[in-house]
Motif scaffolding. Structure first.
Motif, mmCIF file in Angstrom:
data_model
loop_
_atom_site.group_PDB
_atom_site.id
_atom_site.type_symbol
_atom_site.label_atom_id
_atom_site.label_comp_id
_atom_site.label_asym_id
_atom_site.label_seq_id
_atom_site.Cartn_x
_atom_site.Cartn_y
_atom_site.Cartn_z
ATOM 1 N N LEU A 150 0.841 -1.150 -0.147
ATOM 2 C CA LEU A 150 -0.153 -0.125 0.154
ATOM 3 C C LEU A 150 0.765 1.269 0.006
ATOM 4 O O LEU A 150 1.741 1.408 0.869
ATOM 5 C CB LEU A 150 -0.947 -0.011 1.303
ATOM 6 C CG LEU A 150 -1.842 1.141 1.311
ATOM 7 C CD1 LEU A 150 -2.987 0.716 0.143
ATOM 8 C CD2 LEU A 150 -2.619 1.197 2.574
ATOM 9 N N ALA A 154 -1.878 6.430 1.158
ATOM 10 C CA ALA A 154 -3.228 5.687 0.579
ATOM 11 C C ALA A 154 -4.144 5.203 1.692
ATOM 12 O O ALA A 154 -3.508 5.023 2.790
ATOM 13 C CB ALA A 154 -2.851 4.578 -0.315
ATOM 14 N N THR A 155 -5.248 5.234 1.295
ATOM 15 C CA THR A 155 -6.349 4.541 1.992
ATOM 16 C C THR A 155 -6.767 3.160 1.605
ATOM 17 O O THR A 155 -7.291 3.103 0.423
ATOM 18 C CB THR A 155 -7.338 5.421 2.184
ATOM 19 O OG1 THR A 155 -6.989 6.801 2.611
ATOM 20 C CG2 THR A 155 -8.541 4.962 3.051
ATOM 21 N N LEU A 156 -6.692 2.140 2.290
ATOM 22 C CA LEU A 156 -7.217 0.876 1.821
ATOM 23 C C LEU A 156 -8.671 0.936 1.849
ATOM 24 O O LEU A 156 -9.378 1.147 2.813
ATOM 25 C CB LEU A 156 -6.420 -0.139 2.907
ATOM 26 C CG LEU A 156 -6.762 -1.284 2.502
ATOM 27 C CD1 LEU A 156 -6.204 -2.010 1.139
ATOM 28 C CD2 LEU A 156 -6.338 -2.772 3.245
ATOM 29 N N SER A 159 -10.048 -5.755 0.301
ATOM 30 C CA SER A 159 -9.069 -6.747 0.450
ATOM 31 C C SER A 159 -9.781 -8.110 -0.096
ATOM 32 O O SER A 159 -10.974 -8.130 -0.077
ATOM 33 C CB SER A 159 -8.475 -6.908 1.708
ATOM 34 O OG SER A 159 -7.582 -5.772 2.111
ATOM 35 N N ASN A 165 -4.167 -5.868 -0.485
ATOM 36 C CA ASN A 165 -4.492 -4.577 -1.003
ATOM 37 C C ASN A 165 -5.302 -4.702 -2.433
ATOM 38 O O ASN A 165 -4.526 -4.853 -3.496
ATOM 39 C CB ASN A 165 -3.001 -3.899 -1.265
ATOM 40 C CG ASN A 165 -2.408 -3.860 -0.023
ATOM 41 O OD1 ASN A 165 -3.042 -3.698 0.972
ATOM 42 N ND2 ASN A 165 -0.912 -3.614 0.120
ATOM 43 N N PHE A 168 -7.614 0.757 -3.298
ATOM 44 C CA PHE A 168 -6.960 2.022 -2.603
ATOM 45 C C PHE A 168 -7.295 3.555 -3.246
ATOM 46 O O PHE A 168 -7.563 3.412 -4.404
ATOM 47 C CB PHE A 168 -5.503 1.903 -2.417
ATOM 48 C CG PHE A 168 -4.540 2.086 -3.487
ATOM 49 C CD1 PHE A 168 -4.027 3.667 -3.637
ATOM 50 C CD2 PHE A 168 -4.255 1.151 -4.328
ATOM 51 C CE1 PHE A 168 -3.296 3.556 -4.750
ATOM 52 C CE2 PHE A 168 -3.375 1.220 -5.169
ATOM 53 C CZ PHE A 168 -2.897 2.541 -5.523
ATOM 54 N N SER A 169 -7.514 4.351 -2.399
ATOM 55 C CA SER A 169 -7.428 5.635 -2.813
ATOM 56 C C SER A 169 -6.454 6.799 -2.398
ATOM 57 O O SER A 169 -5.794 5.948 -1.408
ATOM 58 C CB SER A 169 -8.851 6.291 -2.411
ATOM 59 O OG SER A 169 -8.812 6.509 -1.103
ATOM 60 N N TRP A 170 -6.162 7.712 -3.218
ATOM 61 C CA TRP A 170 -4.952 8.549 -2.840
ATOM 62 C C TRP A 170 -5.303 9.868 -2.866
ATOM 63 O O TRP A 170 -5.805 10.226 -4.148
ATOM 64 C CB TRP A 170 -3.687 8.102 -3.330
ATOM 65 C CG TRP A 170 -2.365 8.700 -2.812
ATOM 66 C CD1 TRP A 170 -1.426 8.274 -1.870
ATOM 67 C CD2 TRP A 170 -1.825 9.756 -3.192
ATOM 68 N NE1 TRP A 170 -0.507 9.002 -1.671
ATOM 69 C CE2 TRP A 170 -0.672 9.972 -2.292
ATOM 70 C CE3 TRP A 170 -2.015 10.989 -4.087
ATOM 71 C CZ2 TRP A 170 0.257 11.263 -2.366
ATOM 72 C CZ3 TRP A 170 -1.285 11.850 -4.137
ATOM 73 C CH2 TRP A 170 -0.128 12.050 -3.341
#
Length: 239
Positions: A150, A154-156, A159, A165, A168-170
């Motif tokens: 990750l 970033a935000t998981l 899953s 992973n 995810f967003s960033w």
């Protein structure tokens, strides 16, 4: 900036799928840049409203074998730094992770077939919430042998049991999807024709995978269109 989508495509049939249908409903033009048919360094990554990097059977770390990866990574880095909407699917998600400084590497186990995602709390608060209905997750297509760490910051979002992973967003403008929520049932036969060896190596078979796609695909198409639509609502400039 053009109200146009730039889609980097590695394999002709691994296209935007349901995302392209959503974009069409919004009147957004899609420009595909097919790797191997054009100079990857030619487009200005800041010149389109959305950039999507699609999947493919190569490794995101195979620079020596596939020289286009370096300019593509540079495009991603420039676009992400500029705060512009960017999506990566499968290989595209791996390349985004690498552009953000994370490690990409072979997974302990190949993940191929249909299974649901396990959303995190952040995932349930995001556009991925549409992949769950009444607490039950919609199965999605998985087709990958690599994974990634990750990225920092970033935000998981999701899953599975064999891939920590998955999404995810960033920074609010970047979405990475290891799985294939974009897949359309009526275009899936090309996958089976192209990759029967991979299906067999994973312990599956073409007949079963075709049947699972027919069973799960329509629900995923509905959910994915809602998911992509909500995500686009969150990143498109107000009119």
């Amino acid at each position: 900036m053009k109200r146009e989508v730039l889609a980097i495509r590695h394999v002709h049939f691994e296209d935007l799928g349901s995302l392209e249908l959503v974009l069409g409903d919004r009147g957004q033009l899609v420009r595909y840049l097919d790797v191997g048919r054009a100079r990857i360094e030619a487009p200005d990554p800041l010149d389109t409203s959305l950039m999507v990097v699609l999947g493919g059977p190569i490794g995101a770390y195979d620079d020596a074998l596939f020289p286009h990866l370096n300019p593509l990574l540079a495009m991603l880095e420039k676009r992400i730094e500029a705060g512009l909407p960017t999506i990566g699917i499968c290989l595209g998600a791996q390349l985004i992770a690498r552009a953000l400084g994370a490690r990409v590497y072979p997974a302990a186990q190949k993940e191929l077939g249909w299974k649901p995602l396990t959303l995190t709390d952040a995932g349930r608060a995001s556009a991925l919430r549409h992949l769950e209905v009444d607490g039950k997750s919609t199965p999605v297509l998985h087709w990958h042998g690599d994974t990634f760490d990750l990225p920092a910051g970033a935000t998981l979002l999701a899953s599975t049991d064999v891939c920590a992973n998955q999404a995810f967003s960033w920074g609010g403008h970047v979405l990475g999807l290891q799985c294939h929520p974009e897949v359309l049932v009526d275009r899936f036969e090309s996958w089976l024709v192209a990759y029967p060896g991979e299906v067999a190596e994973s312990g599956g078979d073409v007949v079963t995978l075709r049947a699972e796609t027919a069973r799960h695909g329509p629900a995923l198409e509905r959910a994915a269109r809602k998911m992509f639509g909500e995500w686009l609502d969150g990143v498109e400039p107000s009119k």
